[in-house]
Design an enzyme around this catalytic site. Structure first.
Site, short mmCIF file in Angstrom:
data_model
loop_
_atom_site.label_atom_id
_atom_site.label_comp_id
_atom_site.label_asym_id
_atom_site.label_seq_id
_atom_site.Cartn_x
_atom_site.Cartn_y
_atom_site.Cartn_z
N GLN A 1 29.18 -15.43 0.91
CA GLN A 1 27.76 -14.73 1.69
C GLN A 1 26.99 -13.79 0.82
O GLN A 1 26.02 -13.71 0.59
CB GLN A 1 27.83 -14.51 3.20
CG GLN A 1 27.79 -15.79 4.05
CD GLN A 1 27.77 -15.27 5.32
OE1 GLN A 1 27.36 -14.20 5.77
NE2 GLN A 1 28.45 -16.19 6.32
N PRO B 1 33.01 -17.72 9.39
CA PRO B 1 32.85 -19.14 9.12
C PRO B 1 34.00 -19.72 8.47
O PRO B 1 34.48 -19.04 7.51
CB PRO B 1 31.43 -19.26 8.27
CG PRO B 1 31.44 -18.04 7.58
CD PRO B 1 31.90 -16.86 8.40
N ASP C 1 21.67 -16.53 11.06
CA ASP C 1 21.40 -15.15 10.23
C ASP C 1 21.66 -15.35 8.64
O ASP C 1 21.34 -14.72 7.91
CB ASP C 1 22.39 -14.14 10.99
CG ASP C 1 23.80 -14.90 10.84
OD1 ASP C 1 24.63 -14.44 9.96
OD2 ASP C 1 24.26 -15.51 11.69
N GLN C 2 22.53 -16.61 8.52
CA GLN C 2 22.83 -16.78 7.31
C GLN C 2 21.45 -17.26 6.41
O GLN C 2 21.61 -17.29 4.94
CB GLN C 2 24.04 -17.87 7.06
CG GLN C 2 25.43 -17.40 7.62
CD GLN C 2 26.36 -18.47 7.43
OE1 GLN C 2 26.66 -18.92 6.28
NE2 GLN C 2 26.95 -19.02 8.57
N HIS D 1 23.04 -10.94 15.38
CA HIS D 1 23.32 -11.03 13.72
C HIS D 1 21.89 -11.12 13.11
O HIS D 1 21.72 -10.86 12.10
CB HIS D 1 24.22 -12.12 13.53
CG HIS D 1 25.71 -11.40 13.70
ND1 HIS D 1 26.68 -12.04 13.09
CD2 HIS D 1 26.25 -10.43 14.30
CE1 HIS D 1 27.83 -11.46 13.17
NE2 HIS D 1 27.62 -10.48 13.90
#
Length: 325
Positions: free
Chosen positions: A65, A92, A257-258, A280
């Site tokens: 990430q 994750p 949020d990713q 988040h």
């Protein structure tokens, strides 16, 4: 970039910072375990081979990430050798990264592949993933506002190391039973397996994925812990999946949020339909706006298919371009 936190810097955090420092040829101050203040001054983003190894079960997915957005703007292809925990708590699972995050982030124009060479579990880690990232000239905006119908449900229930295969069967059986209470007309295909040669350490867990007719992907997952019955692990994963498809959004609570940073970097307006906006995601929006000057709005969806907790996240991206193209 300066980060101050009451929590001290841990090996997995330091490993991520060092990885980003190497990719961007930056200068890192306060980069030691136990530090509470860190300053990273970036330089030119550099392609090539980069390695991160916290020597713990620190999440491989979280290492990806922090490094992927940087590698996208390098002057050539990058190869990221990421070590640690592939299926770690509070992060994750690598299966989520590959099966959910990857196909969705590719809608922005991101191209990377993940070679899962070894799975690693708490507490020792020992996992290894090699990600090969292609640079981009700029990212495209996305419009994910039509959920469609759920068309496929499948998953993976596993045990590794010394744990008995029966745990995988029990997790899958319970998860299937829970999902069938709400979704009766789809075949649920959860593979059960025992990992041996491709795993370092012992662990068990499950991930269940649902795909929609418009290409949306959702997941529910859980990891086993000492003293926790496999039925509970399977139940938790199934309930997580169901919770994330009830609101009729297009992404689940963990993908929200990713995607924020990619929305901010893209050239144009991105719109994503989702369920309740997580803390988040709110934090990611705040940081992205501070770093990029992108503008986000979050509004309640008002169409006939929306529930009380369905939202639209919209962003006017800043259109960051790669100077090497």
């Amino acid at each position: 970039m300066k980060h101050e936190n009451a929590k001290y810097l841990r090996p997995q955090h330091l490993s991520g910072l060092e990885l980003v420092r190497d990719i961007c040829c930056g200068n890192l101050e306060g980069g030691s375990v136990g530090s509470t203040e860190v300053t990273l001054t970036p330089g030119k983003i550099k392609a090539g081979n980069h390695t991160a190894d916290p020597q713990t079960a620190g999440s491989v997915g979280l290492l990806l990430q922090v490094s992927l957005p940087c590698a996208l703007y390098a002057d050539g292809p990058s190869e990221l050798c990421l070590k640690g925990g592939t299926n770690a708590d509070m992060a994750p699972q690598i299966d989520y990264t590959i099966k959910v995050f990857k196909p969705i982030v590719e809608k922005f124009g991101v191209h990377f592949n993940c070679d899962l060479r070894m799975r690693g579990y708490y507490p020792k880690g020992g996992g290894e993933v090699v990600a090969k990232v292609s640079p981009v000239s700029e990212l495209s905006p996305v419009n994910m506002t039509e959920r469609g119908t759920i068309s496929k449900i499948y998953g993976r229930s596993f045990v590794a190391g010394v744990l008995p295969y029966k745990l995988a069967k029990d997790m899958a059986t319970t998860a299937t039973r829970v999902i069938r209470r709400e979704i009766k007309d789809l075949y649920i295909n959860i593979h059960t397996l025992q990992e041996k040669d491709m795993a370092c350490g012992s662990g068990n867990g499950i991930i269940i994925i649902a795909e929609s007719s418009t290409g949306c992907i959702f997941a529910g997952s859980a990891l086993g812990k000492k003293g926790v019955y496999p039925d509970k692990v399977g139940f938790e994963a199934a309930e997580m999946l169901l919770r994330n498809i009830r609101h009729n959004g297009c992404v689940d609570e963990f993908l929200q949020d990713q995607l924020i940073l990619f929305m901010a970097l893209a050239n144009g307006i991105s719109r994503i339909r989702t369920g309740p906006v997580t803390l988040h995601t709110k934090t990611a929006i705040h940081v992205a706006e501070q770093l990029t000057q992108a503008k986000f709005t979050v509004t309640k969806a008002d169409d006939e298919n929306a529930s009380n907790d369905t939202y639209i996240i919209e962003c006017q991206g800043v259109g960051v371009t790669n100077p090497h193209f």
